[in-house]
Design a protein around this motif. Structure first.
Motif, PDB file in Angstrom:
ATOM      1  N   MET A   1       0.815  -1.205   0.000  1.00 20.68           N
ATOM      2  CA  MET A   1       0.000   0.000   0.000  1.00 20.68           C
ATOM      3  C   MET A   1       0.850   1.256   0.000  1.00 20.68           C
ATOM      4  O   MET A   1       0.495   2.233  -0.620  1.00 20.68           O
ATOM      5  CB  MET A   1      -0.934  -0.008   1.211  1.00 20.68           C
ATOM      6  N   ALA A   2       1.960   1.227   0.721  1.00 20.07           N
ATOM      7  CA  ALA A   2       2.820   2.404   0.732  1.00 20.07           C
ATOM      8  C   ALA A   2       3.349   2.696  -0.666  1.00 20.07           C
ATOM      9  O   ALA A   2       3.541   3.858  -1.025  1.00 20.07           O
ATOM     10  CB  ALA A   2       3.966   2.212   1.716  1.00 20.07           C
ATOM     11  N   LEU A   3       3.573   1.653  -1.462  1.00 17.84           N
ATOM     12  CA  LEU A   3       4.056   1.864  -2.830  1.00 17.84           C
ATOM     13  C   LEU A   3       3.000   2.520  -3.703  1.00 17.84           C
ATOM     14  O   LEU A   3       3.323   3.303  -4.589  1.00 17.84           O
ATOM     15  CB  LEU A   3       4.524   0.546  -3.444  1.00 17.84           C
ATOM     16  N   THR A   4       1.724   2.205  -3.454  1.00 20.29           N
ATOM     17  CA  THR A   4       0.673   2.860  -4.232  1.00 20.29           C
ATOM     18  C   THR A   4       0.582   4.337  -3.870  1.00 20.29           C
ATOM     19  O   THR A   4       0.356   5.178  -4.730  1.00 20.29           O
ATOM     20  CB  THR A   4      -0.699   2.185  -4.024  1.00 20.29           C
ATOM     21  N   LEU A   5       0.774   4.653  -2.603  1.00 14.85           N
ATOM     22  CA  LEU A   5       0.787   6.052  -2.176  1.00 14.85           C
ATOM     23  C   LEU A   5       1.949   6.782  -2.827  1.00 14.85           C
ATOM     24  O   LEU A   5       1.793   7.893  -3.342  1.00 14.85           O
ATOM     25  CB  LEU A   5       0.878   6.152  -0.652  1.00 14.85           C
ATOM     26  N   SER A   6       3.122   6.162  -2.837  1.00 14.44           N
ATOM     27  CA  SER A   6       4.291   6.779  -3.477  1.00 14.44           C
ATOM     28  C   SER A   6       4.033   7.031  -4.954  1.00 14.44           C
ATOM     29  O   SER A   6       4.417   8.067  -5.493  1.00 14.44           O
ATOM     30  CB  SER A   6       5.523   5.890  -3.308  1.00 14.44           C
ATOM     31  N   LYS A   7       3.364   6.085  -5.626  1.00  9.73           N
ATOM     32  CA  LYS A   7       3.039   6.255  -7.047  1.00  9.73           C
ATOM     33  C   LYS A   7       2.102   7.433  -7.233  1.00  9.73           C
ATOM     34  O   LYS A   7       2.263   8.235  -8.156  1.00  9.73           O
ATOM     35  CB  LYS A   7       2.409   4.974  -7.596  1.00  9.73           C
ATOM     36  N   GLY A   8       1.108   7.555  -6.367  1.00  8.93           N
ATOM     37  CA  GLY A   8       0.191   8.684  -6.455  1.00  8.93           C
ATOM     38  C   GLY A   8       0.900  10.011  -6.283  1.00  8.93           C
ATOM     39  O   GLY A   8       0.636  10.969  -7.015  1.00  8.93           O
ATOM     40  N   ILE A   9       1.830  10.068  -5.334  1.00 14.67           N
ATOM     41  CA  ILE A   9       2.581  11.309  -5.102  1.00 14.67           C
ATOM     42  C   ILE A   9       3.489  11.611  -6.284  1.00 14.67           C
ATOM     43  O   ILE A   9       3.588  12.752  -6.741  1.00 14.67           O
ATOM     44  CB  ILE A   9       3.380  11.214  -3.784  1.00 14.67           C
ATOM     45  N   ARG A  10       4.158  10.588  -6.807  1.00  8.61           N
ATOM     46  CA  ARG A  10       5.046  10.798  -7.961  1.00  8.61           C
ATOM     47  C   ARG A  10       4.266  11.277  -9.189  1.00  8.61           C
ATOM     48  O   ARG A  10       4.749  12.091  -9.962  1.00  8.61           O
ATOM     49  CB  ARG A  10       5.805   9.513  -8.314  1.00  8.61           C
ATOM     50  N   VAL A  28      -0.732   0.049  -9.931  1.00 10.89           N
ATOM     51  CA  VAL A  28       0.221  -0.464  -8.945  1.00 10.89           C
ATOM     52  C   VAL A  28      -0.495  -1.328  -7.910  1.00 10.89           C
ATOM     53  O   VAL A  28      -0.043  -2.425  -7.578  1.00 10.89           O
ATOM     54  CB  VAL A  28       0.988   0.690  -8.257  1.00 10.89           C
ATOM     55  N   MET A  29      -1.630  -0.869  -7.401  1.00 14.99           N
ATOM     56  CA  MET A  29      -2.318  -1.603  -6.340  1.00 14.99           C
ATOM     57  C   MET A  29      -2.732  -2.992  -6.807  1.00 14.99           C
ATOM     58  O   MET A  29      -2.573  -3.977  -6.083  1.00 14.99           O
ATOM     59  CB  MET A  29      -3.532  -0.827  -5.829  1.00 14.99           C
ATOM     60  N   GLU A  30      -3.259  -3.088  -8.008  1.00 20.38           N
ATOM     61  CA  GLU A  30      -3.740  -4.377  -8.493  1.00 20.38           C
ATOM     62  C   GLU A  30      -2.613  -5.335  -8.875  1.00 20.38           C
ATOM     63  O   GLU A  30      -2.881  -6.494  -9.183  1.00 20.38           O
ATOM     64  CB  GLU A  30      -4.701  -4.173  -9.658  1.00 20.38           C
ATOM     65  N   SER A  31      -1.382  -4.867  -8.827  1.00 18.07           N
ATOM     66  CA  SER A  31      -0.253  -5.760  -9.108  1.00 18.07           C
ATOM     67  C   SER A  31       0.170  -6.532  -7.857  1.00 18.07           C
ATOM     68  O   SER A  31       1.080  -7.346  -7.913  1.00 18.07           O
ATOM     69  CB  SER A  31       0.938  -4.958  -9.659  1.00 18.07           C
ATOM     70  N   TYR A  32      -0.517  -6.296  -6.736  1.00 18.38           N
ATOM     71  CA  TYR A  32      -0.173  -6.957  -5.477  1.00 18.38           C
ATOM     72  C   TYR A  32      -1.252  -7.922  -5.024  1.00 18.38           C
ATOM     73  O   TYR A  32      -2.428  -7.769  -5.352  1.00 18.38           O
ATOM     74  CB  TYR A  32       0.058  -5.914  -4.368  1.00 18.38           C
ATOM     75  N   GLU A  33      -0.817  -8.909  -4.287  1.00 17.97           N
ATOM     76  CA  GLU A  33      -1.721  -9.857  -3.641  1.00 17.97           C
ATOM     77  C   GLU A  33      -1.144 -10.192  -2.280  1.00 17.97           C
ATOM     78  O   GLU A  33       0.009  -9.884  -1.990  1.00 17.97           O
ATOM     79  CB  GLU A  33      -1.910 -11.116  -4.491  1.00 17.97           C
ATOM     80  N   ILE A  34      -1.975 -10.830  -1.442  1.00 20.71           N
ATOM     81  CA  ILE A  34      -1.553 -11.170  -0.091  1.00 20.71           C
ATOM     82  C   ILE A  34      -2.044 -12.580   0.222  1.00 20.71           C
ATOM     83  O   ILE A  34      -3.105 -12.997  -0.256  1.00 20.71           O
ATOM     84  CB  ILE A  34      -2.111 -10.143   0.930  1.00 20.71           C
ATOM     85  N   GLU A  35      -1.267 -13.303   1.009  1.00 22.32           N
ATOM     86  CA  GLU A  35      -1.697 -14.629   1.432  1.00 22.32           C
ATOM     87  C   GLU A  35      -2.247 -14.545   2.848  1.00 22.32           C
ATOM     88  O   GLU A  35      -1.569 -14.086   3.768  1.00 22.32           O
ATOM     89  CB  GLU A  35      -0.532 -15.626   1.381  1.00 22.32           C
ATOM     90  N   LEU A  36      -3.489 -14.985   3.005  1.00 27.80           N
ATOM     91  CA  LEU A  36      -4.172 -14.970   4.295  1.00 27.80           C
ATOM     92  C   LEU A  36      -4.760 -16.346   4.546  1.00 27.80           C
ATOM     93  O   LEU A  36      -5.595 -16.816   3.761  1.00 27.80           O
ATOM     94  CB  LEU A  36      -5.296 -13.929   4.310  1.00 27.80           C
ATOM     95  N   GLY A  37      -4.313 -16.999   5.604  1.00 31.77           N
ATOM     96  CA  GLY A  37      -4.840 -18.311   5.955  1.00 31.77           C
ATOM     97  C   GLY A  37      -4.669 -19.339   4.855  1.00 31.77           C
ATOM     98  O   GLY A  37      -5.556 -20.151   4.624  1.00 31.77           O
ATOM     99  N   GLY A  38      -3.561 -19.257   4.158  1.00 31.09           N
ATOM    100  CA  GLY A  38      -3.287 -20.203   3.084  1.00 31.09           C
ATOM    101  C   GLY A  38      -3.989 -19.895   1.775  1.00 31.09           C
ATOM    102  O   GLY A  38      -3.879 -20.645   0.812  1.00 31.09           O
ATOM    103  N   GLU A  39      -4.700 -18.777   1.728  1.00 33.33           N
ATOM    104  CA  GLU A  39      -5.421 -18.394   0.509  1.00 33.33           C
ATOM    105  C   GLU A  39      -4.837 -17.094  -0.030  1.00 33.33           C
ATOM    106  O   GLU A  39      -4.605 -16.151   0.717  1.00 33.33           O
ATOM    107  CB  GLU A  39      -6.902 -18.219   0.835  1.00 33.33           C
TER     108      GLU A  39
END
Length: 200
Positions: A1-10, A28-39
């Motif tokens: 998320m911090a990277l998306t904020l940096s992109k917005g500022i840039r 930028v945001m949609e290029s990320y995913e997270i693993e939660l509980g094995g999913e």
């Protein structure tokens, strides 16, 4: 998320279209995913939230800074303007709704005129004008300054449109959300990030 904020500022700057910031943040945001509980879950921008311009004594100025492409805001940033560049991400639908008890309030900046029938509501409005003006406040702040039994009066002010309620926003149950924000000033020769210090 911090990277998306940096992109917005840039991406932000004098003469930049606000919708271009939204497209850059979403990419930028949609290029990320997270693993939660094995999913594995895709990160999505919350499409009904945005950043905004900031005016004198008006935290939500007249311009919105979208965080999705096609945000519709074709206005351009101008020299001397202040902006809250905000990014909101979710593992849910990417769309929030009001829920739970209201936690924050703010006087309507447009200064809606409506007859205030309740004396207690008039007294409370005077207190709000004196202590907060058009800045946000929560019920706890009213408690701190000695206000008591104000719930009905506050509801009356909200119902008449003089005070705006800002209840908590939620996505679907079980989802995770995050928000990052910086305030910038568009100077003639640079973007100054006013909220970035040694601790951030």
């Amino acid at each position: 998320m911090a990277l998306t904020l940096s992109k917005g500022i840039r991406t932000a700057g004098i003469d930049v279209r606000l919708c271009d910031i939204g497209a850059a943040v979403q990419e930028v945001m949609e290029s990320y995913e997270i693993e939660l509980g094995g999913e594995t879950k895709q990160i999505k921008p919350i499409n009904n939230l945005s950043g905004h311009s900031i005016d004198r004594y008006r935290i939500h100025g007249g311009k919105n800074v979208p965080i999705v492409k096609g945000g519709g805001e074709t206005d351009r940033m101008e020299e001397g303007e202040f902006y809250a560049i905000e990014t909101f991400g979710s593992t849910g639908r990417g769309h929030v709704r009001d829920d739970l008890d209201c936690s924050h309030y703010m006087k309507n900046f447009a200064g809606r005129r409506a007859p205030i029938r309740l004396q207690r509501a008039r007294q409370l409005l005077n207190t709000i004008n004196k202590h907060f003006g058009t800045l946000a406040f929560c019920p706890r702040y009213l408690d701190f300054i000695g206000e008591q039994r104000y719930s009905f009066a506050l509801k009356s002010l909200c119902d008449s449109g003089i005070i705006d309620a800002y209840p908590p926003l939620v996505d679907v149950k079980g989802s995770y959300t995050a928000q990052f924000e910086h305030t910038i000033l568009l100077r003639p020769t640079c973007k100054e990030v006013l909220t970035r210090g040694d601790d951030y």
